[in-house]
Motif scaffolding. Structure first.
Motif, mmCIF file in Angstrom:
data_model
loop_
_atom_site.group_PDB
_atom_site.id
_atom_site.type_symbol
_atom_site.label_atom_id
_atom_site.label_comp_id
_atom_site.label_asym_id
_atom_site.label_seq_id
_atom_site.Cartn_x
_atom_site.Cartn_y
_atom_site.Cartn_z
ATOM 1 N N CYS A 50 13.093 66.201 16.793
ATOM 2 C CA CYS A 50 14.526 65.946 16.909
ATOM 3 C C CYS A 50 14.774 65.073 18.138
ATOM 4 C CB CYS A 50 15.296 67.254 17.035
ATOM 5 S SG CYS A 50 17.076 67.045 17.211
ATOM 6 N N ASP A 51 15.232 63.837 17.922
ATOM 7 C CA ASP A 51 15.487 62.962 19.067
ATOM 8 C C ASP A 51 16.980 62.823 19.366
ATOM 9 O OD1 ASP A 51 16.238 61.343 16.968
ATOM 10 O OD2 ASP A 51 14.721 59.802 17.323
ATOM 11 N N GLY A 52 17.795 63.663 18.725
ATOM 12 C CA GLY A 52 19.210 63.684 19.048
ATOM 13 C C GLY A 52 19.932 64.716 18.209
ATOM 14 N N TYR A 53 20.819 65.496 18.849
ATOM 15 C CA TYR A 53 21.564 66.549 18.148
ATOM 16 C C TYR A 53 22.910 66.676 18.834
ATOM 17 C CZ TYR A 53 22.344 71.072 15.774
ATOM 18 O OH TYR A 53 22.826 72.090 14.983
ATOM 19 N N ARG A 54 23.979 66.470 18.067
ATOM 20 C CA ARG A 54 25.336 66.546 18.606
ATOM 21 C C ARG A 54 26.165 67.505 17.755
ATOM 22 N NH1 ARG A 54 28.851 66.950 21.943
ATOM 23 N NH2 ARG A 54 30.376 65.355 22.513
ATOM 24 N N ASP A 71 30.971 72.122 22.429
ATOM 25 C CA ASP A 71 30.667 70.744 22.819
ATOM 26 C C ASP A 71 29.217 70.727 23.272
ATOM 27 O OD1 ASP A 71 30.630 68.127 23.640
ATOM 28 O OD2 ASP A 71 31.972 68.415 25.353
ATOM 29 N N VAL A 72 28.331 70.247 22.394
ATOM 30 C CA VAL A 72 26.888 70.455 22.580
ATOM 31 C C VAL A 72 26.136 69.155 22.316
ATOM 32 C CG1 VAL A 72 24.890 71.817 21.853
ATOM 33 C CG2 VAL A 72 27.191 72.834 21.786
ATOM 34 N N GLU A 73 25.182 68.858 23.180
ATOM 35 C CA GLU A 73 24.278 67.720 22.975
ATOM 36 C C GLU A 73 22.864 68.161 23.342
ATOM 37 O OE1 GLU A 73 23.774 62.976 24.122
ATOM 38 O OE2 GLU A 73 25.317 64.196 25.105
ATOM 39 N N LEU A 74 21.959 68.084 22.364
ATOM 40 C CA LEU A 74 20.592 68.567 22.538
ATOM 41 C C LEU A 74 19.602 67.471 22.208
ATOM 42 C CD1 LEU A 74 20.994 71.866 20.442
ATOM 43 C CD2 LEU A 74 21.458 71.587 22.880
ATOM 44 N N VAL A 75 18.354 67.692 22.624
ATOM 45 C CA VAL A 75 17.249 66.840 22.204
ATOM 46 C C VAL A 75 16.023 67.724 22.040
ATOM 47 C CG1 VAL A 75 16.563 66.273 24.574
ATOM 48 C CG2 VAL A 75 15.974 64.715 22.700
ATOM 49 N N GLY A 76 15.190 67.431 21.037
ATOM 50 C CA GLY A 76 13.995 68.229 20.792
ATOM 51 C C GLY A 76 12.778 67.675 21.510
ATOM 52 N N SER A 77 11.612 68.131 21.082
ATOM 53 C CA SER A 77 10.351 67.680 21.670
ATOM 54 C C SER A 77 9.260 67.916 20.636
ATOM 55 C CB SER A 77 10.044 68.455 22.959
ATOM 56 O OG SER A 77 9.668 69.794 22.664
ATOM 57 N N SER A 78 8.049 67.544 20.994
ATOM 58 C CA SER A 78 6.908 67.820 20.116
ATOM 59 C C SER A 78 6.264 69.169 20.424
ATOM 60 C CB SER A 78 5.860 66.712 20.267
ATOM 61 O OG SER A 78 5.429 66.609 21.613
ATOM 62 N N GLU A 79 6.846 69.934 21.354
ATOM 63 C CA GLU A 79 6.274 71.221 21.766
ATOM 64 C C GLU A 79 6.735 72.328 20.839
ATOM 65 O OE1 GLU A 79 6.455 74.358 25.544
ATOM 66 O OE2 GLU A 79 7.334 72.353 25.721
ATOM 67 N N GLY A 125 13.498 72.516 22.638
ATOM 68 C CA GLY A 125 14.432 71.458 22.976
ATOM 69 C C GLY A 125 15.012 71.655 24.356
ATOM 70 N N SER A 126 15.944 70.797 24.708
ATOM 71 C CA SER A 126 16.664 70.918 25.972
ATOM 72 C C SER A 126 18.106 70.497 25.741
ATOM 73 C CB SER A 126 16.019 70.060 27.064
ATOM 74 O OG SER A 126 15.990 68.693 26.675
ATOM 75 N N ALA A 127 18.983 70.942 26.629
ATOM 76 C CA ALA A 127 20.414 70.692 26.481
ATOM 77 C C ALA A 127 20.894 69.693 27.524
ATOM 78 C CB ALA A 127 21.188 72.000 26.606
ATOM 79 N N ARG A 128 21.508 68.634 27.065
ATOM 80 C CA ARG A 128 22.216 67.736 27.969
ATOM 81 C C ARG A 128 23.589 68.299 28.303
ATOM 82 N NH1 ARG A 128 20.288 62.485 24.435
ATOM 83 N NH2 ARG A 128 18.190 62.314 25.373
ATOM 84 N N ARG A 129 24.178 69.021 27.336
ATOM 85 C CA ARG A 129 25.379 69.809 27.557
ATOM 86 C C ARG A 129 25.391 70.909 26.509
ATOM 87 N NH1 ARG A 129 29.913 65.405 26.009
ATOM 88 N NH2 ARG A 129 28.239 63.995 26.577
ATOM 89 N N HIS A 159 19.066 79.438 28.620
ATOM 90 C CA HIS A 159 17.727 80.012 28.811
ATOM 91 C C HIS A 159 16.708 79.239 27.998
ATOM 92 C CE1 HIS A 159 14.638 82.708 26.992
ATOM 93 N NE2 HIS A 159 14.503 83.180 28.221
ATOM 94 N N SER A 160 17.070 78.874 26.763
ATOM 95 C CA SER A 160 16.149 78.161 25.885
ATOM 96 C C SER A 160 16.922 77.465 24.783
ATOM 97 C CB SER A 160 15.109 79.119 25.281
ATOM 98 O OG SER A 160 15.742 80.184 24.597
ATOM 99 N N VAL A 161 16.309 76.407 24.251
ATOM 100 C CA VAL A 161 16.839 75.667 23.109
ATOM 101 C C VAL A 161 15.707 75.502 22.105
ATOM 102 C CG1 VAL A 161 17.792 73.473 22.291
ATOM 103 C CG2 VAL A 161 18.530 74.410 24.504
ATOM 104 N N LEU A 162 15.956 75.891 20.853
ATOM 105 C CA LEU A 162 14.961 75.761 19.790
ATOM 106 C C LEU A 162 15.634 75.107 18.586
ATOM 107 C CD1 LEU A 162 13.393 79.340 20.026
ATOM 108 C CD2 LEU A 162 12.443 77.229 20.983
#
Length: 259
Positions: free
Chosen positions: A146-150, A161-169, A217-221, A240-243
């Motif tokens: 996931c390279d972008g999630y709004r 109001d949420v903006e996330l991004v994933g990873s390969s982990e 993932g991680s949260a930009r907001r 705490h965590s984003v999945l």
């Protein structure tokens, strides 16, 4: 008191044969954003009979947990009428608890549903579902990252109001949990849920899904008015965590029943 299920027992729960009002759906653009919270504040927000599931973080603090789970239901249908299929955006707001029977479960503070169907669970079963205009947009690489999630939701209840991004982990051990099995058991694989009806009584229902293949993932907001209004998450708090995952099949066993 019933003994809690072990992770192995929870992951091995067989899929039930769907009947009548049982429903099945595909959850696409699935995001699980979790906050660690003060257990006393969480306990004060829960109905009588439910206790927070608490863990000790790596830094030594004892914490409870709440999560916002957002997704798009695709081809939601009841077993009694499988040819009638609908799709809509939805967000669950839940905490992780021990029920009166001692089992690990979730308590649903409520749900936002971007569909006129929101009136059905409210009127039929007293479930705390609320209308909310929702938009979820996401993009995924060819490798499934996931390279972008709004996610944006508006309404009298459940603004987000949420903006996330994933990873390969891939999801593994999370802070406060013994290992990857423990984290998955509590945060991503609770199959039993509680909610409080308008008359104050507790209702419960169950779901089924296979073990999810989630990525970190991680949260930009990540702002959720439900948790802020309950005074369990401070404005601007970091999760705490984003999945996240692109898709998971899900069964909902209905109707709910009284505790």
């Amino acid at each position: 008191m019933t003994l809690a299920l072990t992770p192995a027992e929870a992951f091995a729960r067989p899929r039930a044969r769907l009947r009548w009002l049982d429903a099945t759906t595909i959850l696409e653009q699935f995001a699980l954003v979790t906050f660690d919270v003060d257990p006393a504040r969480l306990r004060s927000a829960l109905p009588v009979g439910l206790e927070p599931e608490v863990r000790t973080l790596d830094g030594g603090r004892t914490r409870g947990f709440v999560s916002a789970v957002s997704f798009r239901d695709v081809d939601f249908r009841f077993a009694i009428a499988p040819w009638v299929r609908v799709s809509f955006f939805q967000t669950y707001y839940r905490s992780y608890v021990r029920g009166p029977d001692g089992r690990q479960a979730v308590h649903f503070f409520g749900t936002t549903l971007d569909s006129p169907l929101v009136a059905l669970p409210r009127s039929l079963w007293g479930m705390p579902w609320h209308p909310g205009r929702t938009s979820i947009e996401s993009s995924w690489t060819a490798e499934g990252v996931c390279d972008g999630y709004r996610h944006v939701s508006s309404g009298r209840w459940g603004g987000a109001d949420v903006e996330l991004v994933g990873s390969s982990e891939p999801a593994g051990r999370l802070d406060g949990f013994a290992d990857a099995e423990d984290a998955a058991h509590i945060l991503t694989h609770p199959l039993d849920g509680w909610f409080q009806r308008p008359d104050g009584r507790l209702g419960r229902y169950a779901v089924w899904h296979s073990r999810m293949a989630l990525q970190v993932g991680s949260a930009r907001r990540a702002s959720y008015s439900v948790f802020e209004d309950l005074d369990v998450v401070e404005p601007g708090a970091r999760p705490h965590s984003v999945l996240v995952t692109s898709s998971v099949e899900f069964d909902v066993l209905l109707p709910p029943r009284l505790a």
